[in-house]
Design an enzyme around this catalytic site. Structure first.
Site, PDB file in Angstrom:
ATOM      1  CB  CYS A 306      -7.413  -2.927  -1.187  1.00 56.01           C
ATOM      2  SG  CYS A 306      -6.137  -2.840   0.002  1.00 56.01           S
ATOM      3  CG  ASP A 341      -3.605  -3.363   7.457  1.00 60.15           C
ATOM      4  OD1 ASP A 341      -3.132  -2.331   6.830  1.00 60.15           O
ATOM      5  OD2 ASP A 341      -3.481  -4.416   7.244  1.00 60.15           O
ATOM      6  N   GLY A 390      -0.135  -3.423  -4.285  1.00 63.56           N
ATOM      7  CA  GLY A 390      -1.011  -4.250  -3.565  1.00 63.56           C
ATOM      8  C   GLY A 390      -0.044  -5.684  -3.527  1.00 63.56           C
ATOM      9  CG  MET A 391       1.846  -7.034  -0.055  1.00 64.20           C
ATOM     10  SD  MET A 391       3.226  -6.796  -1.224  1.00 64.20           S
ATOM     11  CE  MET A 391       3.956  -8.362  -1.503  1.00 64.20           C
ATOM     12  CB  ALA A 392      -3.692  -9.517  -3.628  1.00 59.71           C
ATOM     13  CD  GLU A 423      -9.011 -11.050  -3.525  1.00 56.96           C
ATOM     14  OE1 GLU A 423      -9.017 -10.469  -2.408  1.00 56.96           O
ATOM     15  OE2 GLU A 423      -9.252 -12.176  -3.695  1.00 56.96           O
TER      16      GLU A 423
END
Ligand code: XMP
Length: 486
Positions: A306, A341, A390-392, A423
């Site tokens: 992140c 998380d 990262g999913m972003a 991000e």
């Protein structure tokens, strides 16, 4: 503008003070916990809804070990449903809607279907859908002519052993043993097919005694959904497919559209289990709890991949985020659990997160290097590694855009690359073998941690917990030091 007086702390900033313990064996402690207010799992660990972490293989392995996998949402609804159904079919004493074939089909077609579906048998039905036999690999392995009809080689109705829908596992086990067979069709009262029981499925609970199972004996599994209006259809399809829990996947969960989504889902599906997040504040946890969530997921920016805190300046160190959010839930008087998380690097972090008020934790990168995570390992600088993103991150965001625009690489899509503000990052992690081995270490650490905490279970760990803030010297002393590692 205001600035808070007390410092924000994370896992490495603190240690837990050992408590008087009457636990003599690590096996004496109970690692089970609440995932939501209505669902229990046997170890407090979730695999993250990231496209480099959780699809079916990971979800099956996690549930077999007693935890749960949350399948990410970056796929079509149809594909998502298929993944949930695959997990649900992976174990359960009865497979619902088993693969069937008409008795007038050719044997070669049966062979082809068994290969295609990777199953060892098909229920045989007549034109009216009534069960009139079963055909298995044993019937077809040595068949001299594939042009024979299924009805010529199958076990026929007269000899067929069947079960009614209200059968017990003991009855199934006895019939399988007494008749020395591998599969028994389960019938509806009218003689149509209800399901199939296999010897393998009856044995599986013995092999995985700690598995997290639903009330039908199937593995538990969760799925992520977004918060846009179109995602209601995804949620409904997933619930229909038997998903145990929906996880709202939004980076900033303390937002009107997330609260509204929880309210809408709660109103339309009173029994659905909804995990809402992510938040990192008392108010965020409180608002999502009041909206009707069954658990709150906490973590803004602690994850290994992140960069939200760097890019936006927002976030709360994870230990403080857990403690604040737990208070937010308590403020409401509604008793739902908290999921921590991100940022778990060692078993000790897991114990600290639980002691601080989480009832389970979600892990991404630590699992991304395992065999069960999507993608194949590659060799980088002589070391076997797997990719985590990262999913972003830029790659994940653009990957999604490409799928959404049907792989149409128009000029507009090219421009989109410039518009993305990532991000998260893409990285590699060492290949770690099976996730079961990683879980074994984490759960072993938790068992020891419970014993140091004088706690026979997670609830008691929280009650007894006393943290002490440590200095950089304390952090250095905590790791191995003054030796050269082998
Ligand atoms: P770990 O540390 O276990 O964290 O790898 C996994 C969690 O990180 C979150 N996540 C992200 N956060 N940008 C973020 O700020 C991202 O691109 C991103 N991708 C995942 C997510 O909560 C996950 O469970």
């Amino acid at each position: 503008m205001k600035i808070r007086e007390n410092k924000g702390l994370t896992f490495d900033d603190v240690l837990l003070i050992p408590q008087k313990s009457s636990i003599t064996s690590r096996q004496q402690v109970d690692t089970s916990t609440r995932l939501t207010d209505k669902i229990r799992i046997n170890i407090p660990i979730l695999s993250a809804n990231m496209d480099t972490v959780t699809e079916t293989s990971m979800a099956i392995a996690m549930a077999n070990a007693g935890g749960i996998g949350i399948i990410h949402r970056f796929m079509s609804i149809e594909h998502h449903v298929k993944q949930i159904k695959l997990v649900k079919r992976a174990q359960g004493v009865m497979v619902e809607n088993p693969y069937c074939i008409n008795s007038n089909e050719l044997v070669e077609k049966a062979i082809e279907l068994m290969r295609q579906y990777k199953v060892g048998g098909l229920v045989v039905t007549d034109d009216g859908g009534f069960v009139n036999g079963i055909i298995t690999t044993r019937d077809v392995n040595l068949v001299p002519n594939g042009k024979l009809l299924v009805q010529d080689v199958m076990t026929k109705k007269e000899k067929l052993v069947t079960l009614q829908a209200n059968f017990s596992v003991d009855e199934a086990r006895r019939l399988l043993y007494e008749n020395r067979i591998e599969k028994i069709p389960v019938l509806n009262p009218d003689g149509t097919v209800r399901g199939l029981v296999t010897a393998q499925d009856v044995l599986k609970p013995v092999r995985n005694p700690n598995a997290a199972l639903d009330e039908k004996g199937r593995l538990r599994v969760g799925a992520a959904i977004g918060v846009s209006k179109g995602e209601i259809a995804r949620a409904e399809a997933l619930l229909e497919a038997g998903v145990d829990v929906l996880v709202l996947d939004i980076a900033h969960g303390h937002a009107d559209h997330c609260v509204d989504m929880v309210r809408t889902l709660r109103a339309n599906h009173p029994n659905a289990q909804i995990i809402a997040g992510n938040v990192a504040s008392r108010e965020g946890a409180r608002d999502l709890t009041l909206a009707g969530a069954n658990a709150i997921k906490v973590g803004i920016g602690p994850g290994s991949i992140c960069t939200t805190r760097i890019v936006t300046g927002f976030g709360v160190p994870q230990l403080t985020a857990i403690m604040d959010s737990a208070e937010g839930i308590r403020d409401t008087g509604i008793d739902i659990p908290l999921i921590a998380d991100g940022g778990i690097q060692k078993a000790g972090d897991l114990v600290k997160a639980l002691a601080a008020g989480a009832e389970s934790i979600m892990i991404g990168s630590m699992f991304a290097g395992t065999e069960e995570a999507p993608g194949s390992p590659v060799i980088r600088d002589g070391q076997k590694v797997k990719v985590v993103r990262g999913m972003a991150s830029l790659a994940a965001t653009m990957g999604r855009k490409m799928v959404e625009s049907n792989n149409d690489e128009s000029a507009e899509d090219q421009e989109d690359w410039m518009k993305v503000v990532p991000e998260g990052v893409e990285a590699v992690v060492p290949y770690r073998g099976n996730v079961g081995e990683v879980l074994h270490q984490l759960v072993g650490g938790l068992r020891s941690g419970l014993s140091y905490g004088g706690a026979e279970n997670i609830k008691k760990l929280q009650e007894n917990a006393e943290f002490i803030e440590i200095t950089p010297a304390g952090i250095r002393e905590s790791g191995s030091h003054d030796v050269r590692k082998l």
